[in-house]
Motif scaffolding. Sequence first.
Motif, short mmCIF file in Angstrom:
data_model
loop_
_atom_site.label_atom_id
_atom_site.label_comp_id
_atom_site.label_asym_id
_atom_site.label_seq_id
_atom_site.Cartn_x
_atom_site.Cartn_y
_atom_site.Cartn_z
N UNK A 126 -5.60 12.52 1.97
CA UNK A 126 -7.02 12.63 2.31
C UNK A 126 -7.25 12.55 3.82
N UNK A 127 -6.15 12.60 4.60
CA UNK A 127 -6.26 12.49 6.07
C UNK A 127 -5.73 13.74 6.75
N UNK A 128 -6.32 14.07 7.89
CA UNK A 128 -5.91 15.24 8.67
C UNK A 128 -5.90 14.89 10.16
N UNK A 129 -5.41 15.84 10.96
CA UNK A 129 -5.40 15.61 12.40
C UNK A 129 -4.37 14.56 12.78
N UNK A 130 -4.60 13.85 13.87
CA UNK A 130 -3.66 12.82 14.33
C UNK A 130 -4.39 11.48 14.43
N UNK A 158 -16.37 9.18 14.56
CA UNK A 158 -16.66 10.59 14.33
C UNK A 158 -15.53 11.23 13.52
N UNK A 159 -15.87 11.71 12.33
CA UNK A 159 -14.90 12.31 11.41
C UNK A 159 -14.18 13.50 12.05
N UNK A 160 -14.90 14.26 12.92
CA UNK A 160 -14.26 15.41 13.57
C UNK A 160 -13.22 14.95 14.59
N UNK A 161 -13.53 13.87 15.30
CA UNK A 161 -12.57 13.36 16.29
C UNK A 161 -11.40 12.64 15.62
N UNK A 162 -11.64 12.13 14.42
CA UNK A 162 -10.62 11.30 13.76
C UNK A 162 -9.68 12.10 12.88
N UNK A 163 -10.27 13.01 12.07
CA UNK A 163 -9.49 13.64 11.01
C UNK A 163 -9.75 15.14 10.97
N UNK A 164 -9.98 15.72 12.15
CA UNK A 164 -10.28 17.15 12.27
C UNK A 164 -11.42 17.55 11.34
N UNK A 165 -12.29 16.60 11.01
CA UNK A 165 -13.45 16.90 10.17
C UNK A 165 -13.13 17.19 8.72
N UNK A 166 -11.92 16.85 8.29
CA UNK A 166 -11.51 17.19 6.92
C UNK A 166 -10.98 15.97 6.18
N UNK A 192 0.80 -1.22 0.00
CA UNK A 192 0.00 0.00 0.00
C UNK A 192 0.84 1.28 0.00
N UNK A 193 2.15 1.19 0.18
CA UNK A 193 2.97 2.40 0.31
C UNK A 193 2.78 3.37 -0.85
N UNK A 194 2.80 2.81 -2.07
CA UNK A 194 2.82 3.66 -3.26
C UNK A 194 1.55 4.52 -3.35
N UNK A 195 0.39 3.88 -3.12
CA UNK A 195 -0.86 4.61 -3.33
C UNK A 195 -1.07 5.66 -2.23
N UNK A 196 -0.54 5.41 -1.04
CA UNK A 196 -0.66 6.44 -0.01
C UNK A 196 0.26 7.61 -0.32
N UNK A 197 1.44 7.34 -0.89
CA UNK A 197 2.34 8.42 -1.28
C UNK A 197 1.75 9.22 -2.44
N UNK A 220 -11.39 13.00 2.73
CA UNK A 220 -12.20 11.81 2.41
C UNK A 220 -11.80 10.59 3.24
N UNK A 221 -10.56 10.57 3.72
CA UNK A 221 -10.06 9.44 4.52
C UNK A 221 -10.09 8.13 3.75
N UNK A 222 -9.37 8.10 2.63
CA UNK A 222 -9.21 6.84 1.89
C UNK A 222 -8.39 5.84 2.70
N UNK A 223 -8.76 4.56 2.67
CA UNK A 223 -9.80 3.89 1.90
C UNK A 223 -10.95 3.43 2.81
N UNK A 224 -11.28 4.26 3.82
CA UNK A 224 -12.43 3.92 4.65
C UNK A 224 -13.66 3.76 3.77
N UNK A 225 -14.54 2.84 4.16
CA UNK A 225 -15.84 2.70 3.52
C UNK A 225 -15.72 2.60 2.00
N UNK A 226 -14.73 1.81 1.54
CA UNK A 226 -14.46 1.70 0.11
C UNK A 226 -14.42 0.25 -0.32
N UNK A 227 -14.65 0.05 -1.63
CA UNK A 227 -14.32 -1.22 -2.28
C UNK A 227 -13.00 -1.00 -3.00
N UNK A 228 -12.01 -1.83 -2.67
CA UNK A 228 -10.67 -1.72 -3.22
C UNK A 228 -10.45 -2.89 -4.17
#
Length: 703
Positions: free
Chosen positions: A249-253, A287-295, A238-243, A297-305
């Motif tokens: 698509x992720x924020x916060x900590x 909670x998207x606000x608690x997870x990613x500062x509300x910002x 998965x390294x390549x696609x995250x780079x 898409x957060x790939x690949x949550x809730x996805x078909x890969x």
Amino acid sequence: MGMVRFARLIAGIGALALAACSEAPTEFGAVDEARLLDAANDPDNWLSHGRTYAEDRFSPLADINLDNVGDLALAFAVELDTNRGQEATPIVVDGVMYFSTAWSKVMAIDAATGRELWRYDPKVDGAKGAHACCDVVNRGVAVWEGKVFVGAIDGRLIALDAATGDEIWDVVTVDQEQPYTITQAPRVVRGKVYIGNSGAEMGVRGYLSAYDAQSGELVWRFYTVPGNPADGPDGAASDEVFAQFAGETWNGSWWEMGGGGTVWDSLVYDADFDQLLVGVGNGSPWNHRARSAGEGDNLFLSSILALDPDTGAYKWHYQLNPGETWDYTATQQMTLADLEIDGRARKVVMQAPKNGFFYVIDRSNGKLISAEPYTYQNWAERIDLETGRPVEIPAARFADAPYLVTPSGLGAHAVHPMSYSPQTGLVYIPSMQVPSAYADDVNYKRNIGRWNTGVTFLTPPAGLVPGDTPEARRAYITAQTKGRLVAWDPVAQREVWGIDRDWPWNGGTLATGGKLVFEGTADGLFHAYDASNGDELWSFDTERGIVAGPISYRANGEQFIAVMAGYGGSMGMASETGWMRRPPPNGMLLVFKLGGTGWLDPVPAVQPRPYTATEERFTQAQIAEGQTQFFAFCTICHNGPTNPDLLSSPVAGDADAWQAVVTEGILSRRGMISFAPWIDADQVEAVRAYVLTEAERRNEMEN
Ligand code: CA
């Protein structure tokens, strides 16, 4: 040895089996790639989880059909050793049935007679059960070249000898210090065994692994969400696609709670495009606000890969819920089909995920073809076919005010398999309507190893639903909570027929060449319907709720229908409705055939234990603190029928015994771990104060 054990088994459950002897195969578990690729033309067997790689759960067998299904009767039954949930789909290979049960145990039986061939217990530490969000279920085994593979609740992948049940190898697939579990059925393609994990409610980072079926060596791993950027790349597929694009698509900590994205159920091999389709779960915390500062898409949550099965290389993805915030997973069953849509032949993947829309996706490229709601939902206006993204109802994100969202995290469809009949062109979905009031948990704090959602689940506040009192509003929610077997036309995207259920969380479905659909229900009935119009043709009272999916096969020249009965899973642990106050009896494997002569002894009636009475009095502050901790830690496992109801527990009447269980963990081996890492002894006593006060209040209401 088998006969003595068999005789005792049958005597113990009062089920009679004909003493027919069937021919044992000379070679056990003879499943290879050629057989799996041709499974559609092998009606006698059920070689892999969804019968074929397409996972349509359609058995072409027609010996049992519209004309004679009324003569269907129990052939034999195998009683299981626990009343925890049974969610497995059995595998049948050349007259031998292999199936897993709760606590990741495995059995092999003669599929024509029920005679036990072997059983296997991975001896999982009972305390590990506390990491299972939704019961210690297991959804099935995989069989390949003489081996049987099972994922254990403690994170091991285990290979057994199909002839004897002896362990050949086992490998730890997760960091066992973290709250990972496995409930998924492994899948096998070309000598690689694929397994994911569960735990996004607790706080983990999801991934899928491929192991060599012969040696148990790790071949590749694909993380579904990025790790802590400070740690650098994982050295994974998965390294390549995250780079390239997914990491942005992720924020916060998010990494502090793992991010989620567990691969805990659906996994399909698409031979047409030589790709593995992977269903990815919700975020951690929800909670998207608690997870990613509300910002983002957060790939690949809730996805078909779509991944390359040999290397794990990324091919495409389709994300159902960008910025997922409700526990809307894309882990529900995926079924492959060839459909004619608008005059064009399309190779599609179909999914009825938790969010309530039925998705038809072009599996050559991951592009959305159509999506329509298969049940009531109130989080989106529609799915935009140009962008593939939902047009959300903004208030559904519960940012400024609580929102009564349907579906809730239990989903409009969850672990219960659906089926697709190429004969009728219909998909049979065990759907659910379960609303829940979500609020932003502004005081969210991480509880490592316990539930982490960032969501407060409320008794709906005044004004959100009709009713003057909390009881009235809870009753409204209960009345809205129900199920429906939906027969869905995936081309026209509409319901053709449906059957209402009083309760959600019913069994999976099976479609057959006999033009039948089978489904078990939460109330313990096992039904057969006319697949074209839903007319009920037959039913059998199994006396235990059914959540698993049935199968069909032929052995000794006869067609059988089999289903695991045994209530549990999410509703069994955490049903908010409290509709089933008696604990369920032990589970059973039930096998039916035309003219079967088996029977079940009635399950003795169990009266619900009365709520605990007390003379003790507590302060309002204690009761309030106890209520907070009760909803934070207790209800998720003690609100359903499976585990003891704390409001009627005699332990609550004894302060020392209560501390011994909750603080010291003396029942840890049974899954009731010590809660000392999260709440102190005063808070534990406060929970007791709340439990006894609430029990007394209920006693007054009932009298
Ligand atoms: Ca979840």
